[in-house]
Design a protein around this motif. Structure first.
Motif, PDB file in Angstrom:
ATOM      1  N   ASN A  55       0.826  -1.204   0.000  1.00  0.00           N
ATOM      2  CA  ASN A  55       0.000   0.000   0.000  1.00  0.00           C
ATOM      3  C   ASN A  55       0.864   1.258   0.000  1.00  0.00           C
ATOM      4  O   ASN A  55       0.594   2.222  -0.725  1.00  0.00           O
ATOM      5  CB  ASN A  55      -0.927   0.005   1.218  1.00  0.00           C
ATOM      6  N   ILE A  56       1.897   1.272   0.841  1.00  0.00           N
ATOM      7  CA  ILE A  56       2.798   2.430   0.899  1.00  0.00           C
ATOM      8  C   ILE A  56       3.508   2.614  -0.436  1.00  0.00           C
ATOM      9  O   ILE A  56       3.524   3.712  -1.020  1.00  0.00           O
ATOM     10  CB  ILE A  56       3.831   2.258   2.027  1.00  0.00           C
ATOM     11  N   ALA A  57       4.120   1.541  -0.927  1.00  0.00           N
ATOM     12  CA  ALA A  57       4.935   1.629  -2.141  1.00  0.00           C
ATOM     13  C   ALA A  57       4.090   1.984  -3.365  1.00  0.00           C
ATOM     14  O   ALA A  57       4.491   2.816  -4.195  1.00  0.00           O
ATOM     15  CB  ALA A  57       5.678   0.318  -2.368  1.00  0.00           C
ATOM     16  N   HIS A  58       2.912   1.358  -3.488  1.00  0.00           N
ATOM     17  CA  HIS A  58       2.099   1.616  -4.677  1.00  0.00           C
ATOM     18  C   HIS A  58       1.505   3.026  -4.643  1.00  0.00           C
ATOM     19  O   HIS A  58       1.388   3.676  -5.694  1.00  0.00           O
ATOM     20  CB  HIS A  58       0.993   0.578  -4.805  1.00  0.00           C
ATOM     21  N   THR A  59       1.139   3.504  -3.470  1.00  0.00           N
ATOM     22  CA  THR A  59       0.663   4.886  -3.353  1.00  0.00           C
ATOM     23  C   THR A  59       1.749   5.864  -3.782  1.00  0.00           C
ATOM     24  O   THR A  59       1.479   6.835  -4.498  1.00  0.00           O
ATOM     25  CB  THR A  59       0.219   5.177  -1.907  1.00  0.00           C
ATOM     26  N   LEU A  60       2.970   5.609  -3.365  1.00  0.00           N
ATOM     27  CA  LEU A  60       4.090   6.462  -3.788  1.00  0.00           C
ATOM     28  C   LEU A  60       4.307   6.371  -5.290  1.00  0.00           C
ATOM     29  O   LEU A  60       4.579   7.375  -5.962  1.00  0.00           O
ATOM     30  CB  LEU A  60       5.360   6.063  -3.043  1.00  0.00           C
ATOM     31  N   ILE A 109      -6.789  -1.475  -7.100  1.00  0.00           N
ATOM     32  CA  ILE A 109      -8.199  -1.182  -6.846  1.00  0.00           C
ATOM     33  C   ILE A 109      -8.647  -0.039  -7.756  1.00  0.00           C
ATOM     34  O   ILE A 109      -7.983   0.997  -7.840  1.00  0.00           O
ATOM     35  CB  ILE A 109      -8.413  -0.797  -5.370  1.00  0.00           C
ATOM     36  N   TYR A 110      -9.786  -0.249  -8.426  1.00  0.00           N
ATOM     37  CA  TYR A 110     -10.306   0.758  -9.355  1.00  0.00           C
ATOM     38  C   TYR A 110     -11.741   1.108  -8.973  1.00  0.00           C
ATOM     39  O   TYR A 110     -12.501   0.268  -8.478  1.00  0.00           O
ATOM     40  CB  TYR A 110     -10.279   0.234 -10.790  1.00  0.00           C
ATOM     41  N   LEU A 111     -12.113   2.360  -9.234  1.00  0.00           N
ATOM     42  CA  LEU A 111     -13.477   2.818  -9.015  1.00  0.00           C
ATOM     43  C   LEU A 111     -14.016   3.412 -10.316  1.00  0.00           C
ATOM     44  O   LEU A 111     -13.329   4.201 -10.972  1.00  0.00           O
ATOM     45  CB  LEU A 111     -13.546   3.878  -7.913  1.00  0.00           C
ATOM     46  N   ARG A 112     -15.238   3.015 -10.659  1.00  0.00           N
ATOM     47  CA  ARG A 112     -15.913   3.646 -11.792  1.00  0.00           C
ATOM     48  C   ARG A 112     -17.030   4.514 -11.223  1.00  0.00           C
ATOM     49  O   ARG A 112     -17.886   4.038 -10.474  1.00  0.00           O
ATOM     50  CB  ARG A 112     -16.461   2.609 -12.764  1.00  0.00           C
ATOM     51  N   ILE A 113     -17.016   5.791 -11.610  1.00  0.00           N
ATOM     52  CA  ILE A 113     -17.935   6.772 -11.056  1.00  0.00           C
ATOM     53  C   ILE A 113     -19.073   7.028 -12.031  1.00  0.00           C
ATOM     54  O   ILE A 113     -18.834   7.355 -13.200  1.00  0.00           O
ATOM     55  CB  ILE A 113     -17.203   8.100 -10.734  1.00  0.00           C
ATOM     56  N   ASN A 114     -20.297   6.870 -11.541  1.00  0.00           N
ATOM     57  CA  ASN A 114     -21.502   7.138 -12.337  1.00  0.00           C
ATOM     58  C   ASN A 114     -21.502   6.400 -13.674  1.00  0.00           C
ATOM     59  O   ASN A 114     -21.966   6.918 -14.699  1.00  0.00           O
ATOM     60  CB  ASN A 114     -21.669   8.645 -12.557  1.00  0.00           C
ATOM     61  N   ASN A 115     -20.919   5.191 -13.658  1.00  0.00           N
ATOM     62  CA  ASN A 115     -20.883   4.316 -14.834  1.00  0.00           C
ATOM     63  C   ASN A 115     -20.153   4.946 -16.016  1.00  0.00           C
ATOM     64  O   ASN A 115     -20.345   4.543 -17.163  1.00  0.00           O
ATOM     65  CB  ASN A 115     -22.306   3.918 -15.257  1.00  0.00           C
ATOM     66  N   GLU A 116     -19.289   5.930 -15.747  1.00  0.00           N
ATOM     67  CA  GLU A 116     -18.592   6.620 -16.837  1.00  0.00           C
ATOM     68  C   GLU A 116     -17.082   6.686 -16.622  1.00  0.00           C
ATOM     69  O   GLU A 116     -16.318   6.161 -17.418  1.00  0.00           O
ATOM     70  CB  GLU A 116     -19.143   8.049 -16.984  1.00  0.00           C
ATOM     71  N   GLU A 117     -16.656   7.339 -15.566  1.00  0.00           N
ATOM     72  CA  GLU A 117     -15.244   7.658 -15.380  1.00  0.00           C
ATOM     73  C   GLU A 117     -14.551   6.599 -14.524  1.00  0.00           C
ATOM     74  O   GLU A 117     -15.030   6.258 -13.441  1.00  0.00           O
ATOM     75  CB  GLU A 117     -15.101   9.040 -14.739  1.00  0.00           C
ATOM     76  N   LEU A 118     -13.417   6.137 -15.001  1.00  0.00           N
ATOM     77  CA  LEU A 118     -12.657   5.091 -14.297  1.00  0.00           C
ATOM     78  C   LEU A 118     -11.394   5.691 -13.690  1.00  0.00           C
ATOM     79  O   LEU A 118     -10.663   6.439 -14.348  1.00  0.00           O
ATOM     80  CB  LEU A 118     -12.278   3.973 -15.271  1.00  0.00           C
ATOM     81  N   ALA A 152      -7.743   3.847  -7.346  1.00  0.00           N
ATOM     82  CA  ALA A 152      -7.764   4.386  -5.982  1.00  0.00           C
ATOM     83  C   ALA A 152      -6.454   4.083  -5.268  1.00  0.00           C
ATOM     84  O   ALA A 152      -5.785   3.087  -5.555  1.00  0.00           O
ATOM     85  CB  ALA A 152      -8.932   3.800  -5.206  1.00  0.00           C
ATOM     86  N   PHE A 153      -6.112   4.953  -4.342  1.00  0.00           N
ATOM     87  CA  PHE A 153      -4.968   4.678  -3.476  1.00  0.00           C
ATOM     88  C   PHE A 153      -5.304   3.504  -2.567  1.00  0.00           C
ATOM     89  O   PHE A 153      -6.348   3.508  -1.901  1.00  0.00           O
ATOM     90  CB  PHE A 153      -4.624   5.887  -2.602  1.00  0.00           C
ATOM     91  N   GLY A 187      -8.068  -1.320   2.619  1.00  0.00           N
ATOM     92  CA  GLY A 187      -8.766  -0.064   2.410  1.00  0.00           C
ATOM     93  C   GLY A 187      -8.411   0.588   1.082  1.00  0.00           C
ATOM     94  O   GLY A 187      -7.445   0.224   0.412  1.00  0.00           O
ATOM     95  N   PHE A 188      -9.225   1.568   0.709  1.00  0.00           N
ATOM     96  CA  PHE A 188      -8.940   2.344  -0.502  1.00  0.00           C
ATOM     97  C   PHE A 188      -9.458   3.758  -0.328  1.00  0.00           C
ATOM     98  O   PHE A 188     -10.322   4.042   0.510  1.00  0.00           O
ATOM     99  CB  PHE A 188      -9.560   1.697  -1.748  1.00  0.00           C
ATOM    100  N   CYS A 189      -8.918   4.666  -1.129  1.00  0.00           N
ATOM    101  CA  CYS A 189      -9.277   6.073  -1.047  1.00  0.00           C
ATOM    102  C   CYS A 189      -9.076   6.710  -2.414  1.00  0.00           C
ATOM    103  O   CYS A 189      -8.038   6.501  -3.062  1.00  0.00           O
ATOM    104  CB  CYS A 189      -8.416   6.770   0.008  1.00  0.00           C
TER     105      CYS A 189
END
Length: 470
Positions: free
Chosen positions: A121-126, A402-411, A414-415, A429-431
């Motif tokens: 988590n630390i390394a990938h966020t960086l 980890i990925y989030l798609r917002i309103n079925n449009e934008e991908l 996530a951290f 966790g994700f953010c």
């Protein structure tokens, strides 16, 4: 005999009353501890009578009684010199006059190693941060300030030495930093290769020579033009008081040698600062080029002069999580993150406040599960909306993205982060931060996905309707 007993009792009670009488007469005590002391409690609160008044008053007296520093010092000297033990909970009494910070003990012993997912988590966020900055042609470097007992543990108490293991967060994280291709400045290897001790015996940090070498290493990795202090003349003055020494012996610290370079620095502070530990500091130097934003902790106190002297403008912040709006505000061309080894667990829980970059995905998107997340929520932070949650462990591998798609449009990606719970820490966790205008009138539709080979697997889909307080 009775008269002797009476006089003895009178003397005993007089001595016991001295701290209270001193308080009444206005003798004020300052604290050497890096925290706010208890305030005198009120008999009444908004809820009515303060039922905790006696315990709060006791805490106030314990922290403010007259002659406290002198008495604390006397007790510490007695136990430290005769028994070789520390009376301060935050300080470890080592041998040959060495003191160590108690917060670094778990790292030294290897008793609380982070799970591999947390290290990832630390390394990938960086890595995600670095890639976003590089797309804007901003240089990035990350470095870890080693704990003193990681480098110089020979004087740790014998009863800790035989318990120490090789399970070190610093060592484990380095593997993931290499895999994620983070521009990492390895100060541990640099200090370990030096024949001399470059940390103070009675402080938790490096000395000025160590700071100069660390700054030189950071700027060399950044390929930033700067002055090297390898051949600079200096003088040694015995006038340094260590933070650990000041906590343990506030009235009788032992002065240590400190190195002072004779080279004249040309940077100036933009605003008046009481010390280099101020939360935010800006410097200017008309003789240099470039703009730096540096996120740092207390190890950055002595790094600051060397870094500030190499840039036309430099901004230093101790704020966590890192507010990356600072980069645009200061028009930075370089970003440095310095973090003490003992703070790595907290780093896994605090991704930077940085708007996510929209992704293009031409591969498959498949539904794998329902209700694969917990605690999905959103929170407004300025112009950004924070979307966070936790993924159930059965859907995550050590290096799952980890990925989030917002309103079925934008991908977006996530951290990954750790989330502190009552029962422990969850590394799933994700953010994500997105522009707040993504919120629809009825909420925001979020699909949570993980990458599985060539496809994105949807593990949950929720309409988040929590009220946002603007």
């Amino acid at each position: 005999m009775k008269k002797g007993h009476f006089l003895y009792c009178m003397c005993f009670f007089a001595v016991c009353l001295c701290p209270l009488i001193g308080m009444i007469l206005g003798c004020k005590e300052s604290s050497s501890e890096n925290r706010a002391l208890a305030e005198f409690p009120s008999m009444k609160t908004e809820a009515g009578i303060n039922t905790y008044w006696l315990s709060q008053a006791g805490e106030y007296f314990q922290e403010h009684f007259a002659f406290r520093s002198a008495l604390v010092t006397a007790n510490a000297l007695l136990q430290g010199r005769l028994l070789g033990v520390s009376t301060e909970q935050a300080v470890i009494q080592g041998s040959d006059g060495w003191l160590y910070y108690k917060d670094s003990l778990a790292d030294y012993l290897g008793t609380e190693p982070l799970p591999e997912r947390s290290l990832y988590n630390i390394a990938h966020t960086l890595s995600m941060t670095q890639k976003q900055l590089e797309r804007k042609e901003i240089r990035f470097a990350f470095t870890i300030a080693p704990n003193k007992n990681s480098l110089y543990g020979d004087n740790m108490p014998y009863y800790y030495k035989y318990k120490a293991t090789e399970k070190k967060n610093l060592k484990g994280l380095k593997k993931f930093l290499e895999q994620e291709q983070v521009n990492y400045v390895d100060l541990y290897e640099m200090f370990a290769a030096q024949p001399e001790v470059l940390y103070h015996q009675r402080d938790s940090h490096w000395n000025n020579k160590g700071a100069a070498m660390a700054a030189d290493e950071i700027m060399t990795v950044l390929e930033k033009e700067h002055d090297s202090y390898d051949n600079e003349t200096f003088e040694i003055r015995r006038d340094f008081v260590g933070d650990l020494d000041n906590m343990l012996y506030p009235e009788a610290p032992t002065l240590e040698d400190e190195i002072y370079y004779k080279k004249k620095l040309t940077y100036e502070f933009v605003e008046q600062v009481s010390s280099n530990f101020a939360p935010r500091i800006t410097t200017l130097n008309s003789e240099k080029k470039g703009s730096l934003v540096m996120y740092r902790d207390s190890f950055g106190n002595t790094l600051l002069p060397f870094m500030a002297d190499a840039y036309e403008k430099a901004y230093f912040s101790r704020g966590v999580p890192y507010q990356f709006s600072d980069i645009d505000t200061n028009q930075a061309d370089t970003v440095v993150i310095e973090r003490a080894e003992r703070f790595l667990p907290e780093m896994a829980q605090s991704p930077p406040v940085l708007e996510g970059a929209r992704l293009l995905w031409n591969g498959k998107i498949e539904r794998k599960a329902e209700n694969g997340t917990r605690d999905m929520k959103m929170k407004l932070q300025g112009r950004l909306l924070q979307i966070s949650g936790r993924i159930l462990s059965q859907y995550l591998d050590t290096t799952s993205r980890i990925y989030l798609r917002i309103n079925n449009e934008e991908l977006y990606e996530a951290f990954p982060m750790d989330v502190e719970l009552e029962e422990g820490c969850d590394a799933g966790g994700f953010c994500l931060y997105v522009n707040a205008d993504r919120v629809l009138e009825n909420g925001i539709q979020v699909e949570v996905m993980i990458q599985d080979e060539e496809a994105l697997q949807i593990i949950d889909s929720k309409l988040i309707k929590e009220e946002i307080n603007k």
